[in-house]
Design an enzyme around this catalytic site. Structure first.
Site, PDB file in Angstrom:
ATOM      1  N   ILE A   1       0.829  -1.203   0.000  1.00 17.39           N
ATOM      2  CA  ILE A   1       0.000   0.000   0.000  1.00 17.39           C
ATOM      3  C   ILE A   1       0.868   1.259   0.000  1.00 17.39           C
ATOM      4  CG2 ILE A   1      -0.200  -0.060   2.551  1.00 17.39           C
ATOM      5  CD1 ILE A   1      -3.095   1.069   2.187  1.00 17.39           C
ATOM      6  N   CYS A   2       0.326   2.319  -0.597  1.00 19.05           N
ATOM      7  CA  CYS A   2       0.921   3.662  -0.509  1.00 19.05           C
ATOM      8  C   CYS A   2       2.249   3.742  -1.280  1.00 19.05           C
ATOM      9  CB  CYS A   2       1.074   4.030   0.965  1.00 19.05           C
ATOM     10  SG  CYS A   2       1.372   5.780   1.274  1.00 19.05           S
ATOM     11  N   ALA A   3       3.366   3.908  -0.603  1.00 22.37           N
ATOM     12  CA  ALA A   3       4.660   3.942  -1.289  1.00 22.37           C
ATOM     13  C   ALA A   3       5.232   2.542  -1.491  1.00 22.37           C
ATOM     14  CB  ALA A   3       5.658   4.780  -0.490  1.00 22.37           C
TER      15      ALA A   3
ATOM     16  N   TYR B   1       0.222   5.127  -3.765  1.00 22.72           N
ATOM     17  CA  TYR B   1       0.045   6.542  -3.454  1.00 22.72           C
ATOM     18  C   TYR B   1       0.280   7.308  -4.756  1.00 22.72           C
ATOM     19  CZ  TYR B   1      -0.174  10.717  -0.618  1.00 22.72           C
ATOM     20  OH  TYR B   1      -0.572  11.914  -0.066  1.00 22.72           O
TER      21      TYR B   1
ATOM     22  N   SER C   1      -2.877  -0.907  -2.858  1.00 23.78           N
ATOM     23  CA  SER C   1      -3.805   0.158  -2.501  1.00 23.78           C
ATOM     24  C   SER C   1      -3.062   1.479  -2.355  1.00 23.78           C
ATOM     25  CB  SER C   1      -4.565  -0.230  -1.228  1.00 23.78           C
ATOM     26  OG  SER C   1      -5.595   0.684  -0.960  1.00 23.78           O
TER      27      SER C   1
END
Lengths: 205, 205
Positions: free
Chosen positions: B121-123, B142, B170
């Site tokens: 998720i994200c980075a 992200y 995500s």
């Protein structure tokens, strides 16, 4: 050559240091770790100075789903300091422990009489009830906690976050971002909190 | 009187122990603490056996907003164990550290070739890119990480969670519940995850 008196520099400096608001987040064994961490993280993102204080000392605290978190300090060490907001994360075990703590009771009553913000989520509004704090105010909580709150508060079922005067309450993990952002808005302003929400990819109006 | 052979009892017992799926959540310095904790907590709520492994050892890990978390163990100790899912939380510092770790690279390649789930998720999807894992698959991240991913993946802008084969990705803190619930659905089934979501006060269809 220009000379400044110390008091001038000090006044000048304090103008800036005063800009940063402060939050105390109490971390008790059995705290709901998501509710705890969303409050601490989001408030720090908003530039608020957050102190994470362990209810029973400075050792690692085992949360409701076994995540272990190291507080910044023990509650006893900072209980007489002034904070712009005192935040109580939920979790049944954590809320029961805070409800039984006379240190937490004294701290909440002192925060209330000083007109400071108090914020509680999920099971934590029961901590207010146990310590006779914010009586009569409108609040919400995790739905199953309602029976413990209806006698002393005006219970709100249909809002995710409720603010009544200096009290901010919310319902559970799924409302924890909104809860934290609402506290941040109070201390850091609407513009800042919208910038933080955007960074989180959370909708906040 | 009835006698059981040990092997019979053992087989009978393993039928039950096998029911619990397992997750490895890697905790690196600079991890986004909300993304980390939402994954660990939600998966545990869904009955999945979660191991929180510190990238650099078993000591407390300082996360992106200064919350310190004690892992259950060090990554080195469990890197050769089998897990149903390997979860990579975001946070720029944490993702960079995981991207530079050959231990993480080996573990992810081994998880991929065994057909196990990988979730980022994200980075953290950039960690996959750095280790050459899941190349060519559809993923998200992200938004600001997109330039690091478009060359090797089919980038998805308009979904909060993307699943392509054994890869679940995500976008950020605001999509972390949905991310964790999607992983839990894969391992514990739709009915269980809807029960968990209800307890969280999170909408999940």
């Amino acid at each position: 050559m220009v000379f400044f008196r110390f008091s001038q520099i000090s006044r000048h400096f304090s103008k800036f240091t005063k800009m940063s608001k402060s939050a105390l987040v109490i971390l008790a064994p059995g705290a709901e770790e998501m509710e705890f961490i969303i409050a601490a993280d989001v408030l720090r993102r908003a530039g608020i100075k957050v102190t994470v204080a362990g209810l029973n000392g400075g050792e690692a605290v085992k949360c409701s789903r076994d995540v272990q978190i190291l507080p910044d300090t023990s509650l006893a060490k900072v209980a007489s300091d002034k904070f712009d907001v005192v935040v109580l994360p939920g979790g049944l075990g954590g809320s029961n422990a805070m409800g039984e703590s006379s240190l937490v009771g004294d701290l909440l009553r002192s925060q209330e009489s000083a007109g400071g913000l108090i914020a509680a989520i999920c099971a934590a509004p029961t901590v207010l009830a146990k310590h006779g704090v914010a009586s009569g105010k409108s609040l919400t909580s995790y739905p199953s906690m309602k029976p413990q709150l209806v006698d002393n508060y005006s219970y709100v079922d249909d809002k995710t976050v409720v603010k009544d005067g200096n009290l901010i309450t919310s319902r559970g993990p799924g409302t924890a971002y909104e809860f934290a952002l609402r506290i941040a808005e109070e201390l850091a302003g609407k513009e800042k909190v919208q910038e933080v929400a955007k960074g989180l990819l959370v909708a906040y109006n």
